[in-house]
Design a protein around this motif. Structure first.
Motif, PDB file in Angstrom:
ATOM      1  N   HIS A 127       0.709  -0.971  -0.021  1.00  0.00           N
ATOM      2  CA  HIS A 127      -0.168   0.269  -0.106  1.00  0.00           C
ATOM      3  C   HIS A 127       0.770   1.090   0.014  1.00  0.00           C
ATOM      4  O   HIS A 127       0.157   2.419  -0.058  1.00  0.00           O
ATOM      5  CB  HIS A 127      -0.929   0.044   1.279  1.00  0.00           C
ATOM      6  CG  HIS A 127      -1.668  -1.135   1.279  1.00  0.00           C
ATOM      7  ND1 HIS A 127      -2.966  -1.343   0.910  1.00  0.00           N
ATOM      8  CD2 HIS A 127      -1.703  -2.442   1.957  1.00  0.00           C
ATOM      9  CE1 HIS A 127      -3.419  -2.541   1.023  1.00  0.00           C
ATOM     10  NE2 HIS A 127      -2.714  -3.070   1.818  1.00  0.00           N
ATOM     11  N   HIS A 154      -0.102  -7.120   4.717  1.00  0.00           N
ATOM     12  CA  HIS A 154       0.073  -5.862   4.161  1.00  0.00           C
ATOM     13  C   HIS A 154       1.413  -5.286   4.253  1.00  0.00           C
ATOM     14  O   HIS A 154       1.766  -5.413   5.440  1.00  0.00           O
ATOM     15  CB  HIS A 154      -1.127  -5.009   4.785  1.00  0.00           C
ATOM     16  CG  HIS A 154      -2.445  -5.569   4.560  1.00  0.00           C
ATOM     17  ND1 HIS A 154      -3.173  -5.458   3.282  1.00  0.00           N
ATOM     18  CD2 HIS A 154      -3.098  -6.535   5.447  1.00  0.00           C
ATOM     19  CE1 HIS A 154      -4.436  -5.994   3.393  1.00  0.00           C
ATOM     20  NE2 HIS A 154      -4.402  -6.517   4.401  1.00  0.00           N
ATOM     21  N   TRP A 194      -2.349   2.709   3.680  1.00  0.00           N
ATOM     22  CA  TRP A 194      -3.274   1.710   3.477  1.00  0.00           C
ATOM     23  C   TRP A 194      -4.730   2.625   3.455  1.00  0.00           C
ATOM     24  O   TRP A 194      -4.834   3.353   4.436  1.00  0.00           O
ATOM     25  CB  TRP A 194      -3.385   0.720   4.769  1.00  0.00           C
ATOM     26  CG  TRP A 194      -4.039  -0.434   4.678  1.00  0.00           C
ATOM     27  CD1 TRP A 194      -5.221  -0.539   3.769  1.00  0.00           C
ATOM     28  CD2 TRP A 194      -4.422  -1.326   5.707  1.00  0.00           C
ATOM     29  NE1 TRP A 194      -6.032  -1.821   4.121  1.00  0.00           N
ATOM     30  CE2 TRP A 194      -5.092  -2.353   5.197  1.00  0.00           C
ATOM     31  CE3 TRP A 194      -3.446  -1.694   6.868  1.00  0.00           C
ATOM     32  CZ2 TRP A 194      -5.707  -3.209   6.101  1.00  0.00           C
ATOM     33  CZ3 TRP A 194      -3.854  -2.825   7.522  1.00  0.00           C
ATOM     34  CH2 TRP A 194      -5.036  -3.739   7.313  1.00  0.00           C
ATOM     35  N   PRO A 219      -8.032   1.211   4.135  1.00  0.00           N
ATOM     36  CA  PRO A 219      -8.940  -0.108   4.357  1.00  0.00           C
ATOM     37  C   PRO A 219     -10.226  -0.041   3.585  1.00  0.00           C
ATOM     38  O   PRO A 219     -10.748  -1.095   3.342  1.00  0.00           O
ATOM     39  CB  PRO A 219      -9.025  -0.095   5.844  1.00  0.00           C
ATOM     40  CG  PRO A 219      -8.476   1.179   6.276  1.00  0.00           C
ATOM     41  CD  PRO A 219      -7.788   1.773   5.430  1.00  0.00           C
TER      42      PRO A 219
END
Length: 148
Positions: free
Chosen positions: A29, A108, A114, A116
């Motif tokens: 990410h 991850h 990130w 989500p």
């Protein structure tokens, strides 16, 4: 569980065969990967360089940071690799495999960037390409069938 798998770019100019030893993969990410792909994350499969064969061409590469380069197809732009400097392994993009369903994400990476809300989208409405009449007609007119 060593097995050979194949993959390549969208236009087919670059193909590869790689020996896979497990089904482990990961999502990255980090902002570098987000910018390199235009997505909120990218799925990678780590492989040993010696287990990978390119055919008929190797990907073009660009220096994406002071510590790595990325491989891609110059014709269609498909991202293919992340290659850390000095490493005996590299990461292949899961989406470039002919059968990406063979892998499962185990972790991850780059979680500081990130998003989500983009990962668990099971509750969103879904549609198939053939159900979008305009797009399906365009595909059938252009190539006689829907894309693979």
């Amino acid at each position: 569980m060593a097995k050979e798998m194949t993959g390549g770019c969208q236009c087919g100019r670059i193909r590869y065969v790689v020996t896979i030893h497990d089904d482990d993969a990961y999502l990255c990410h980090c902002r570098m990967c987000q910018r390199a792909t235009g997505g909120v994350s990218i799925a990678f499969k780590g492989v040993t360089r010696g287990d990978l064969r390119w055919s008929p061409y190797e990907p073009e590469r660009y220096r994406s940071s002071p510590i790595a380069q990325r491989g891609f197809c110059r014709e269609c732009g498909t991202p293919l690799t992340y290659e850390g400097d000095g490493a005996d392994h590299l990461d292949l993009t899961v989406g470039s495999f002919d059968d990406p369903s063979a892998f499962r994400p185990l972790e991850h990476s780059g979680a500081e960037s990130w998003h989500p809300e983009w990962l668990d989208t099971r509750g969103l409405p879904a549609s198939r390409t053939e159900d979008n009449e305009r797009i399906a007609t365009m595909w059938r007119t252009a190539v006689g069938k829907l894309p693979d």
